[in-house]
Write a protein that holds these residues in place. Sequence first.
Motif, PDB file in Angstrom:
ATOM      1  N   MET A   1      45.878  50.379  52.959  1.00 34.42           N
ATOM      2  CA  MET A   1      44.633  50.663  53.671  1.00 34.42           C
ATOM      3  C   MET A   1      44.889  51.717  54.759  1.00 34.42           C
ATOM      4  O   MET A   1      45.795  51.564  55.575  1.00 34.42           O
ATOM      5  CB  MET A   1      44.087  49.382  54.313  1.00 34.42           C
ATOM      6  N   ILE A   2      44.092  52.764  54.748  1.00 35.52           N
ATOM      7  CA  ILE A   2      44.206  53.831  55.752  1.00 35.52           C
ATOM      8  C   ILE A   2      43.268  53.515  56.908  1.00 35.52           C
ATOM      9  O   ILE A   2      42.056  53.380  56.724  1.00 35.52           O
ATOM     10  CB  ILE A   2      43.853  55.196  55.142  1.00 35.52           C
ATOM     11  N   LYS A   3      43.825  53.405  58.102  1.00 41.44           N
ATOM     12  CA  LYS A   3      43.026  53.102  59.285  1.00 41.44           C
ATOM     13  C   LYS A   3      42.501  54.399  59.895  1.00 41.44           C
ATOM     14  O   LYS A   3      43.268  55.322  60.157  1.00 41.44           O
ATOM     15  CB  LYS A   3      43.860  52.331  60.308  1.00 41.44           C
ATOM     16  N   VAL A   4      41.181  54.425  60.132  1.00 35.57           N
ATOM     17  CA  VAL A   4      40.529  55.640  60.635  1.00 35.57           C
ATOM     18  C   VAL A   4      39.801  55.345  61.942  1.00 35.57           C
ATOM     19  O   VAL A   4      39.183  54.289  62.099  1.00 35.57           O
ATOM     20  CB  VAL A   4      39.518  56.186  59.605  1.00 35.57           C
ATOM     21  N   TYR A   5      39.899  56.288  62.871  1.00 33.63           N
ATOM     22  CA  TYR A   5      39.154  56.181  64.140  1.00 33.63           C
ATOM     23  C   TYR A   5      38.235  57.391  64.231  1.00 33.63           C
ATOM     24  O   TYR A   5      38.651  58.527  63.948  1.00 33.63           O
ATOM     25  CB  TYR A   5      40.117  56.154  65.328  1.00 33.63           C
ATOM     26  N   ILE A   6      36.980  57.171  64.645  1.00 36.83           N
ATOM     27  CA  ILE A   6      35.985  58.240  64.703  1.00 36.83           C
ATOM     28  C   ILE A   6      35.538  58.471  66.148  1.00 36.83           C
ATOM     29  O   ILE A   6      35.140  57.527  66.833  1.00 36.83           O
ATOM     30  CB  ILE A   6      34.753  57.900  63.849  1.00 36.83           C
ATOM     31  N   ALA A   7      35.606  59.708  66.592  1.00 36.15           N
ATOM     32  CA  ALA A   7      35.107  60.074  67.918  1.00 36.15           C
ATOM     33  C   ALA A   7      34.041  61.144  67.748  1.00 36.15           C
ATOM     34  O   ALA A   7      34.343  62.284  67.382  1.00 36.15           O
ATOM     35  CB  ALA A   7      36.242  60.580  68.804  1.00 36.15           C
ATOM     36  N   GLU A   8      32.799  60.775  67.973  1.00 33.19           N
ATOM     37  CA  GLU A   8      31.649  61.677  67.800  1.00 33.19           C
ATOM     38  C   GLU A   8      30.574  61.248  68.784  1.00 33.19           C
ATOM     39  O   GLU A   8      30.165  60.086  68.783  1.00 33.19           O
ATOM     40  CB  GLU A   8      31.139  61.589  66.354  1.00 33.19           C
ATOM     41  N   ASP A   9      30.128  62.172  69.649  1.00 35.33           N
ATOM     42  CA  ASP A   9      29.219  61.769  70.724  1.00 35.33           C
ATOM     43  C   ASP A   9      27.758  61.638  70.281  1.00 35.33           C
ATOM     44  O   ASP A   9      26.933  61.111  71.024  1.00 35.33           O
ATOM     45  CB  ASP A   9      29.328  62.727  71.914  1.00 35.33           C
ATOM     46  N   GLN A  10      27.423  62.109  69.084  1.00 34.13           N
ATOM     47  CA  GLN A  10      26.069  61.908  68.573  1.00 34.13           C
ATOM     48  C   GLN A  10      26.021  60.558  67.843  1.00 34.13           C
ATOM     49  O   GLN A  10      26.658  60.390  66.795  1.00 34.13           O
ATOM     50  CB  GLN A  10      25.682  63.039  67.620  1.00 34.13           C
ATOM     51  N   LYS A  11      25.262  59.627  68.395  1.00 31.44           N
ATOM     52  CA  LYS A  11      25.277  58.258  67.887  1.00 31.44           C
ATOM     53  C   LYS A  11      24.923  58.163  66.410  1.00 31.44           C
ATOM     54  O   LYS A  11      25.560  57.428  65.646  1.00 31.44           O
ATOM     55  CB  LYS A  11      24.324  57.385  68.705  1.00 31.44           C
ATOM     56  N   MET A  12      23.901  58.906  65.990  1.00 33.22           N
ATOM     57  CA  MET A  12      23.473  58.817  64.590  1.00 33.22           C
ATOM     58  C   MET A  12      24.564  59.327  63.649  1.00 33.22           C
ATOM     59  O   MET A  12      24.836  58.716  62.613  1.00 33.22           O
ATOM     60  CB  MET A  12      22.176  59.604  64.380  1.00 33.22           C
ATOM     61  N   LEU A  13      25.185  60.431  64.025  1.00 36.84           N
ATOM     62  CA  LEU A  13      26.245  60.985  63.182  1.00 36.84           C
ATOM     63  C   LEU A  13      27.465  60.069  63.195  1.00 36.84           C
ATOM     64  O   LEU A  13      28.129  59.882  62.167  1.00 36.84           O
ATOM     65  CB  LEU A  13      26.635  62.382  63.673  1.00 36.84           C
ATOM     66  N   ASN A  14      27.751  59.480  64.357  1.00 34.01           N
ATOM     67  CA  ASN A  14      28.861  58.534  64.467  1.00 34.01           C
ATOM     68  C   ASN A  14      28.658  57.380  63.499  1.00 34.01           C
ATOM     69  O   ASN A  14      29.565  57.014  62.738  1.00 34.01           O
ATOM     70  CB  ASN A  14      28.940  58.027  65.913  1.00 34.01           C
ATOM     71  N   SER A  15      27.443  56.833  63.494  1.00 31.20           N
ATOM     72  CA  SER A  15      27.135  55.709  62.597  1.00 31.20           C
ATOM     73  C   SER A  15      27.177  56.135  61.136  1.00 31.20           C
ATOM     74  O   SER A  15      27.663  55.394  60.271  1.00 31.20           O
ATOM     75  CB  SER A  15      25.748  55.146  62.925  1.00 31.20           C
ATOM     76  N   ALA A  16      26.659  57.352  60.857  1.00 30.61           N
ATOM     77  CA  ALA A  16      26.628  57.841  59.477  1.00 30.61           C
ATOM     78  C   ALA A  16      28.044  58.042  58.941  1.00 30.61           C
ATOM     79  O   ALA A  16      28.339  57.683  57.793  1.00 30.61           O
ATOM     80  CB  ALA A  16      25.849  59.150  59.405  1.00 30.61           C
ATOM     81  N   LEU A  17      28.915  58.601  59.774  1.00 31.45           N
ATOM     82  CA  LEU A  17      30.301  58.808  59.354  1.00 31.45           C
ATOM     83  C   LEU A  17      30.994  57.468  59.097  1.00 31.45           C
ATOM     84  O   LEU A  17      31.731  57.310  58.122  1.00 31.45           O
ATOM     85  CB  LEU A  17      31.068  59.593  60.421  1.00 31.45           C
ATOM     86  N   THR A  18      30.733  56.516  59.979  1.00 27.40           N
ATOM     87  CA  THR A  18      31.332  55.188  59.823  1.00 27.40           C
ATOM     88  C   THR A  18      30.897  54.554  58.511  1.00 27.40           C
ATOM     89  O   THR A  18      31.713  54.039  57.737  1.00 27.40           O
ATOM     90  CB  THR A  18      30.939  54.275  60.999  1.00 27.40           C
ATOM     91  N   SER A  19      29.590  54.620  58.239  1.00 27.13           N
ATOM     92  CA  SER A  19      29.056  54.039  56.996  1.00 27.13           C
ATOM     93  C   SER A  19      29.623  54.737  55.773  1.00 27.13           C
ATOM     94  O   SER A  19      29.967  54.094  54.771  1.00 27.13           O
ATOM     95  CB  SER A  19      27.524  54.141  56.990  1.00 27.13           C
ATOM     96  N   LEU A  20      29.731  56.060  55.841  1.00 28.87           N
ATOM     97  CA  LEU A  20      30.255  56.839  54.722  1.00 28.87           C
ATOM     98  C   LEU A  20      31.690  56.443  54.397  1.00 28.87           C
ATOM     99  O   LEU A  20      32.028  56.184  53.229  1.00 28.87           O
ATOM    100  CB  LEU A  20      30.194  58.334  55.063  1.00 28.87           C
ATOM    101  N   LEU A  21      32.515  56.371  55.431  1.00 32.38           N
ATOM    102  CA  LEU A  21      33.932  56.081  55.199  1.00 32.38           C
ATOM    103  C   LEU A  21      34.157  54.630  54.793  1.00 32.38           C
ATOM    104  O   LEU A  21      35.097  54.319  54.059  1.00 32.38           O
ATOM    105  CB  LEU A  21      34.746  56.424  56.447  1.00 32.38           C
ATOM    106  N   GLN A  22      33.304  53.738  55.260  1.00 33.28           N
ATOM    107  CA  GLN A  22      33.461  52.322  54.910  1.00 33.28           C
ATOM    108  C   GLN A  22      33.175  52.076  53.434  1.00 33.28           C
ATOM    109  O   GLN A  22      33.553  51.037  52.890  1.00 33.28           O
ATOM    110  CB  GLN A  22      32.523  51.449  55.766  1.00 33.28           C
TER     111      GLN A  22
END
Length: 201
Positions: A1-22
């Motif tokens: 399992m590859i552990k990923v951390y996301i830093a993005e100040d736009q909340k919607m994009l942050n959530s979208a990236l999280t959902s995409l990678l999950q």
Amino acid sequence: MIKVYIAEDQKMLNSALTSLLQLEESLEVVGTALDGEEALKGILEYQPDVAILDIEMPKMTGLDVAEAIHSTDTKVIILTTFARQSYFETAVKHQVQGYLLKDSPTDKLTETIYAVMNGETIYDPALVRHVLRKEKNPLTEREIEVLQCLSEGIPTQAIAEKVFLSQGTVRNYISSILSKTGARSRIEAVNVARKHQWMNE
């Protein structure tokens, strides 16, 4: 399992990236941040395999965070809207493993994560072409200094006092700036220089 951390100040994009990678079975988003300081703290705490960093964030930029974690085992992918040469050069200096523009296809991000985990370095081809196309800055350091003053709306006499030159010399520099930028006015010269990123901003 590859552990990923996301830093993005736009909340919607942050959530979208999280959902995409999950959606990827082999990826796990272990944390997210909305600013640079929070990102640095989270990365040091969770020790992810890969950190996806936006550049322009509050408190610390993604490039600042990349520099701060350079000595760790976390691989860095910069994900940004900005195809600025200075940003790209700084990222290369900090030896980031990936540099993508946000308008890249969504599957490009997951591909890049797997690639950097395999030891590859991935830079967006469109960005590299953009940087290579950058015109060489024709302005001297002194002309850039004068142009910076013009961008701030400072009149000729005040510029002369600020840069310790005579008004005549400043006017000569302004004429040279207009000639080199092909501009018909001071404002147009500033806009041209900003477009080509010739100013120290």
